[in-house]
Design a protein around this motif. Structure first.
Motif, short mmCIF file in Angstrom:
data_model
loop_
_atom_site.label_atom_id
_atom_site.label_comp_id
_atom_site.label_asym_id
_atom_site.label_seq_id
_atom_site.Cartn_x
_atom_site.Cartn_y
_atom_site.Cartn_z
N THR A 26 0.85 -1.18 0.00
CA THR A 26 0.00 0.00 0.00
C THR A 26 0.88 1.23 0.00
OG1 THR A 26 -0.13 0.03 2.41
CG2 THR A 26 -1.90 -1.13 1.22
N SER A 27 0.46 2.24 -0.70
CA SER A 27 1.24 3.46 -0.82
C SER A 27 1.00 4.35 0.40
CB SER A 27 0.88 4.18 -2.12
OG SER A 27 1.79 5.22 -2.36
N THR A 28 1.45 3.85 1.55
CA THR A 28 1.29 4.52 2.83
C THR A 28 2.60 4.40 3.60
OG1 THR A 28 0.58 2.50 3.96
CG2 THR A 28 -1.16 3.87 2.95
N PRO A 29 2.80 5.21 4.63
CA PRO A 29 4.00 5.04 5.45
C PRO A 29 4.11 3.63 6.03
CG PRO A 29 3.02 7.17 5.90
CD PRO A 29 2.05 6.42 5.01
N ARG A 30 2.98 3.04 6.38
CA ARG A 30 3.00 1.67 6.90
C ARG A 30 3.48 0.67 5.83
NH1 ARG A 30 -2.06 -1.47 9.77
NH2 ARG A 30 -0.86 -3.29 10.36
N GLY A 31 3.03 0.86 4.59
CA GLY A 31 3.48 0.00 3.50
C GLY A 31 4.97 0.15 3.24
N ALA A 32 5.48 1.40 3.32
CA ALA A 32 6.91 1.63 3.13
C ALA A 32 7.72 0.99 4.25
CB ALA A 32 7.19 3.14 3.07
N ARG A 33 7.24 1.08 5.47
CA ARG A 33 7.93 0.47 6.61
C ARG A 33 7.96 -1.06 6.47
NH1 ARG A 33 5.34 2.98 10.25
NH2 ARG A 33 3.72 1.44 10.59
N LEU A 34 6.85 -1.65 6.07
CA LEU A 34 6.80 -3.10 5.88
C LEU A 34 7.75 -3.53 4.76
CD1 LEU A 34 5.65 -5.89 6.47
CD2 LEU A 34 3.74 -5.34 4.92
N ALA A 35 7.78 -2.78 3.68
CA ALA A 35 8.68 -3.10 2.56
C ALA A 35 10.13 -3.08 3.03
CB ALA A 35 8.47 -2.10 1.42
N ARG A 36 10.51 -2.06 3.78
CA ARG A 36 11.88 -1.95 4.28
C ARG A 36 12.23 -3.15 5.16
NH1 ARG A 36 13.22 -0.34 9.14
NH2 ARG A 36 11.27 0.78 9.45
N ARG A 37 11.33 -3.52 6.04
CA ARG A 37 11.59 -4.66 6.94
C ARG A 37 11.70 -5.97 6.17
NH1 ARG A 37 8.52 -3.81 12.65
NH2 ARG A 37 9.39 -1.77 13.08
N LEU A 38 10.86 -6.14 5.17
CA LEU A 38 10.93 -7.37 4.38
C LEU A 38 12.20 -7.45 3.54
CD1 LEU A 38 7.20 -7.90 3.34
CD2 LEU A 38 8.55 -9.21 5.00
N VAL A 39 12.70 -6.32 3.08
CA VAL A 39 13.97 -6.30 2.35
C VAL A 39 15.08 -6.79 3.27
CG1 VAL A 39 15.75 -4.76 1.40
CG2 VAL A 39 13.39 -4.59 0.59
N SER A 40 15.15 -6.25 4.46
CA SER A 40 16.19 -6.66 5.40
C SER A 40 16.07 -8.14 5.75
CB SER A 40 16.11 -5.81 6.68
OG SER A 40 17.13 -6.17 7.57
N HIS A 41 14.85 -8.58 5.99
CA HIS A 41 14.62 -10.00 6.34
C HIS A 41 15.00 -10.92 5.18
CE1 HIS A 41 12.84 -13.46 8.26
NE2 HIS A 41 12.10 -13.67 7.19
N ARG A 42 14.59 -10.56 3.97
CA ARG A 42 14.89 -11.39 2.80
C ARG A 42 16.41 -11.47 2.57
NH1 ARG A 42 11.36 -14.83 0.67
NH2 ARG A 42 9.90 -13.24 1.29
N LEU A 43 17.09 -10.34 2.68
CA LEU A 43 18.54 -10.35 2.51
C LEU A 43 19.21 -11.24 3.56
CD1 LEU A 43 19.22 -6.61 1.64
CD2 LEU A 43 19.47 -8.58 0.12
N HIS A 44 18.72 -11.19 4.78
CA HIS A 44 19.25 -12.05 5.84
C HIS A 44 19.08 -13.52 5.46
CE1 HIS A 44 20.29 -13.32 9.91
NE2 HIS A 44 19.22 -14.10 9.89
N GLU A 45 17.90 -13.87 4.97
CA GLU A 45 17.65 -15.25 4.55
C GLU A 45 18.54 -15.66 3.38
OE1 GLU A 45 13.50 -15.43 3.58
OE2 GLU A 45 12.93 -15.96 5.63
N TRP A 46 18.92 -14.72 2.54
CA TRP A 46 19.72 -15.00 1.35
C TRP A 46 21.23 -14.94 1.60
CZ3 TRP A 46 16.69 -11.43 -2.52
CH2 TRP A 46 15.47 -12.03 -2.85
N GLY A 47 21.62 -14.85 2.86
CA GLY A 47 23.05 -14.90 3.17
C GLY A 47 23.72 -13.55 3.38
N HIS A 48 22.95 -12.49 3.52
CA HIS A 48 23.48 -11.16 3.86
C HIS A 48 22.89 -10.80 5.22
CE1 HIS A 48 25.13 -10.63 -0.16
NE2 HIS A 48 23.99 -11.15 -0.61
N PRO A 49 23.51 -11.29 6.30
CA PRO A 49 22.91 -11.18 7.64
C PRO A 49 22.65 -9.74 8.07
CG PRO A 49 24.82 -12.64 7.66
CD PRO A 49 24.78 -11.98 6.31
N TYR A 50 21.74 -9.62 9.04
CA TYR A 50 21.48 -8.33 9.67
C TYR A 50 22.81 -7.75 10.16
CZ TYR A 50 16.71 -10.19 9.96
OH TYR A 50 15.49 -10.74 9.66
#
Length: 158
Positions: A26-50
């Motif tokens: 969703t084009s809202t601050p909440r949607g942007a926050r969720l997108a950012r968190r999922l990027v970090s989580h996905r990268l962690h899963e793909w071998g680029h740890p937090y």
């Protein structure tokens, strides 16, 4: 329109990326926050740890680009799309992480400006320019809008 030091490069269309995450938000601050968190989580899963340079940098790029999509690219009733890809080059030992944010607003293209020292906003694309290996803007062909993308090249162990 775009940074003169980072020319537009076409989306990775010729070969499939090694890893890909694609989702609408969703084009809202909440949607942007969720997108950012999922990027970090996905990268962690793909071998680029937090708390690694790659994860922290690409997460910051995601935060800036999604915030811009919500603030400047918002069209009521329309979502923005995030696409995250990772391609490893085994020969060089480097990995290219690419983030793409697509919105449906055509008339408002991101511009790189230098804000005054006391300005409260306007530094997002300066951060993108400083952190990304490449970044640019690609117009959408099949529908109105644009894709703002950034790439970060990480080396083994980063």
């Amino acid at each position: 329109m775009e940074s003169t030091t980072h020319p537009t490069r076409p989306a990775q269309e010729l070969k499939a990326p090694a890893k890909e995450f694609d989702m609408r938000f969703t084009s809202t601050p909440r949607g942007a926050r969720l997108a950012r968190r999922l990027v970090s989580h996905r990268l962690h899963e793909w071998g680029h740890p937090y708390n690694t340079t790659a994860n922290d940098t690409v997460t910051l790029l995601a935060a800036e680009l999604t915030a811009n999509a919500v603030r400047h690219g918002h069209v009521p009733g329309r979502d923005f799309r995030l696409r995250l890809t990772v391609d490893a080059d085994t020969a060089s030992g480097s990995t290219t992480i690419r983030i793409e944010i697509t919105d449906t607003r055509t008339e408002r293209l991101p511009t790189l400006t230098t804000p005054t020292p006391d300005a409260e906003a306007g530094r997002g694309l300066l951060l993108v320019t400083a952190l990304a290996t490449h970044w640019g803007i690609t117009p959408r062909v099949a529908a109105p809008g644009k894709t703002v993308w950034a790439e970060f090249s990480a080396h083994a162990g980063v």
